[in-house]
Design an enzyme around this catalytic site. Structure first.
Site, PDB file in Angstrom:
ATOM      1  N   ASP A  36       0.817  -1.209   0.000  1.00  0.00           N
ATOM      2  CA  ASP A  36       0.000   0.000   0.000  1.00  0.00           C
ATOM      3  C   ASP A  36       0.855   1.265   0.000  1.00  0.00           C
ATOM      4  O   ASP A  36       0.319   2.369  -0.106  1.00  0.00           O
ATOM      5  CB  ASP A  36      -0.929   0.019   1.216  1.00  0.00           C
ATOM      6  CG  ASP A  36      -2.210  -0.776   0.982  1.00  0.00           C
ATOM      7  OD1 ASP A  36      -2.290  -1.421  -0.077  1.00  0.00           O
ATOM      8  OD2 ASP A  36      -3.102  -0.745   1.835  1.00  0.00           O
ATOM      9  N   ASP A 296     -11.806  26.929 -39.096  1.00  0.00           N
ATOM     10  CA  ASP A 296     -11.289  25.690 -38.507  1.00  0.00           C
ATOM     11  C   ASP A 296     -12.247  25.154 -37.454  1.00  0.00           C
ATOM     12  O   ASP A 296     -12.547  23.958 -37.422  1.00  0.00           O
ATOM     13  CB  ASP A 296      -9.918  25.937 -37.877  1.00  0.00           C
ATOM     14  CG  ASP A 296      -8.842  26.178 -38.918  1.00  0.00           C
ATOM     15  OD1 ASP A 296      -8.892  25.512 -39.966  1.00  0.00           O
ATOM     16  OD2 ASP A 296      -7.971  27.026 -38.681  1.00  0.00           O
TER      17      ASP A 296
END
Length: 510
Positions: A36, A296
């Site tokens: 852990d 665009d």
């Protein structure tokens, strides 16, 4: 609790460790089994830290399982107190320590009497909350602890600073572009004539938390972490806070106007022209407003996208795509199930449907069924996009080393609008690009994936049908595939051959 090989938000103790390790001179100890402690490696690698991560694991081994921790946790706390001399030691429980039902508060009480450092136990329920909820709670707990300590010692002052000042709450380690966002916020606030009082937890000192009430107001850039602290300071000291995330042109303007309202309420003599600042920044600093009107961006109008991430980023990106760029969001979702009501309220009207889940397979199947032109999500959605040949722009944690760029890449403020516009535009595969790749060869020559991510698909593609599908230009292939499969289901074909494809084409009148 559930077994999983992918989680959008980690276990509670990770959130506590992220907050504790963000402060200066604070050490965290977690009572957990070996393995852990991966947080230490993860933080050092992603944040490229030069110093050791201030986290120690008090290992739960076979001896602890057999006879309990006894003096182990207490000794680890007192040892770190003598070695590191931190201002604060935070002991965080884990699911393992909760299963063992050990009285960690007793260890903390004993260690507090024998340590020069302050020692607290993280007050989070590791079975009920995730990483983000635990981080929010831990930050509030630490702030409350030091405010109350200052009150008891009569060592605090609520007199406001002479110039307008602010606390920024919630910038912390392993956050998505947090360091870049902080730099942009600092620039924006400096333009507005506002000084930074404290930034917590990242780089902050717990000994300075008693100075938080000196600020005129608080800012919470991301609602996942810092909101509980802002609410506490508002209740305790009547400090207003701004929780609007300044992401995108519209929300950044709203953010500035909320600040203006707070400042004028505190000092009506302030003469700064906030509207003129918004206008100048929108027209001359941010290129996003101009770009949204360009040919665009207009080429993207109506294209389908899916957005998924934490509540803050997913909601903000959804609004930017829908309102500022004219892009259709067919689904917006978040894995922050605890914030589901707020998220739905934010995105309603900006998307076709909402998905609230922390199950990545549901997200993957949703993307496969909707077949968007682009995805804006986490690293998991990027992997899903690769499998389905759909481009993806990463806009939220969970993160990867790619999301800790060395260059300046904020998502907040006016510079953030430029970065987001670039990300959105570059995330789409445009028609001409696909056509050129088809001619000259490139990433589009690989075998197309014809199945969704779910395992219950009722259709399969024959080799000749698949070969014919691969001949179709990439920018219309998805539509052809979708229409062919629809025709096959309507006519009860389980195998799609080249003959079925031609029949579907004739049925469509093409």
């Amino acid at each position: 609790m559930k077994l999983a090989y992918w989680m959008y938000a980690g276990p509670a103790h990770i959130g506590t460790l992220r907050v504790a390790s963000s402060f200066k001179n604070v050490h965290a100890i977690m009572h957990a089994p070996l393995g852990d402690d991966y947080f230490n490696v993860m933080r050092s690698m992603l944040e490229r830290e030069r110093d050791f991560t201030p986290v120690t694991a008090s290992i739960v081994d076979r001896h602890v399982l057999a006879r309990g921790s006894q003096e182990k946790v207490y000794e680890n706390i007192t040892r770190k107190d003598k070695e590191e001399r931190p201002d604060l030691i935070v002991l965080t429980p884990t699911c393992t320590s909760s299963i063992l039902q050990e009285d960690l508060q007793n260890f903390v009480n004993r260690a507090s009497m024998d340590s020069e450092s302050d020692v607290i136990l993280a007050d989070v329920n590791h079975y009920r909350v995730n990483e983000l909820q635990a981080a929010d709670r831990t930050l509030e707990q630490i702030v409350r602890f030091y405010i109350e300590k200052a009150k008891k010692q009569n060592d605090w002052c609520t007199t406001k600073t002479k110039k307008p000042s602010v606390n920024i709450l919630g910038i912390f380690t392993l956050g998505f572009h947090n360091q870049h966002d902080y730099r942009e916020l600092k620039r924006l606030l400096n333009d507005l004539g506002i000084e930074i009082n404290e930034v917590i937890p990242e780089g902050g000192s717990v000994t300075n938390l008693k100075n938080l009430p000196k600020a005129w107001f608080n800012i919470v850039p991301y609602r996942e972490v810092g909101l509980m602290t802002a609410v506490y300071l508002e209740e305790e000291f009547q400090m207003p806070y701004v929780a609007t995330t300044p992401m995108g042109i519209v929300q950044t303007a709203t953010f500035i106007r909320e600040i203006e309202k707070i400042l004028l309420a505190a000092d009506p003599s302030i003469s700064f022209d906030f509207e003129n600042y918004i206008d100048e920044q929108t027209r001359f600093v941010s290129q996003a407003a101009w770009f949204s009107k360009s040919i665009d961006c207009q080429n993207l109008t109506g294209k389908k996208t899916v957005v998924f991430g934490d509540a803050t980023h997913a909601a903000s990106i959804t609004k930017i795509l829908a309102c500022e760029m004219g892009i259709r969001v067919v689904c917006a979702g978040t894995y922050c199930k605890h914030d589901a009501d707020w998220f739905r309220e934010q995105v309603v009207g900006f998307c076709d449907q909402v998905l609230i889940t922390d199950d990545h397979t549901q997200v993957g199947d949703m993307i496969a069924s909707l077949e968007p032109a682009a995805i804006f999500g986490t690293q998991m959605e990027r992997h899903v996009g690769k499998r389905l040949d759909i481009p993806c722009g990463v806009i939220s944690a969970p993160v990867h080393i790619q999301n800790f760029p060395l260059g300046y890449r904020p998502f907040l403020g006016y510079e953030g609008t430029n970065q987001i516009a670039d990300l959105v535009y570059n995330s789409f595969s445009l028609g001409m690009e696909d056509h050129l790749l088809e001619i000259f060869g490139g990433h589009d020559t690989k075998e197309v994936i014809t199945k969704s991510l779910s395992t219950d698909s009722d259709l399969s593609w024959a080799p000749d049908g698949l070969a014919e599908l691969n001949k179709i230009p990439g920018f219309v292939r998805g539509k052809v595939k979708r229409n062919t499969e629809k025709f096959a289901r309507q006519n009860h074909f389980n195998m799609i051959t080249v003959d079925v494809m031609f029949a579907a084409k004739e049925a469509a009148g093409a």
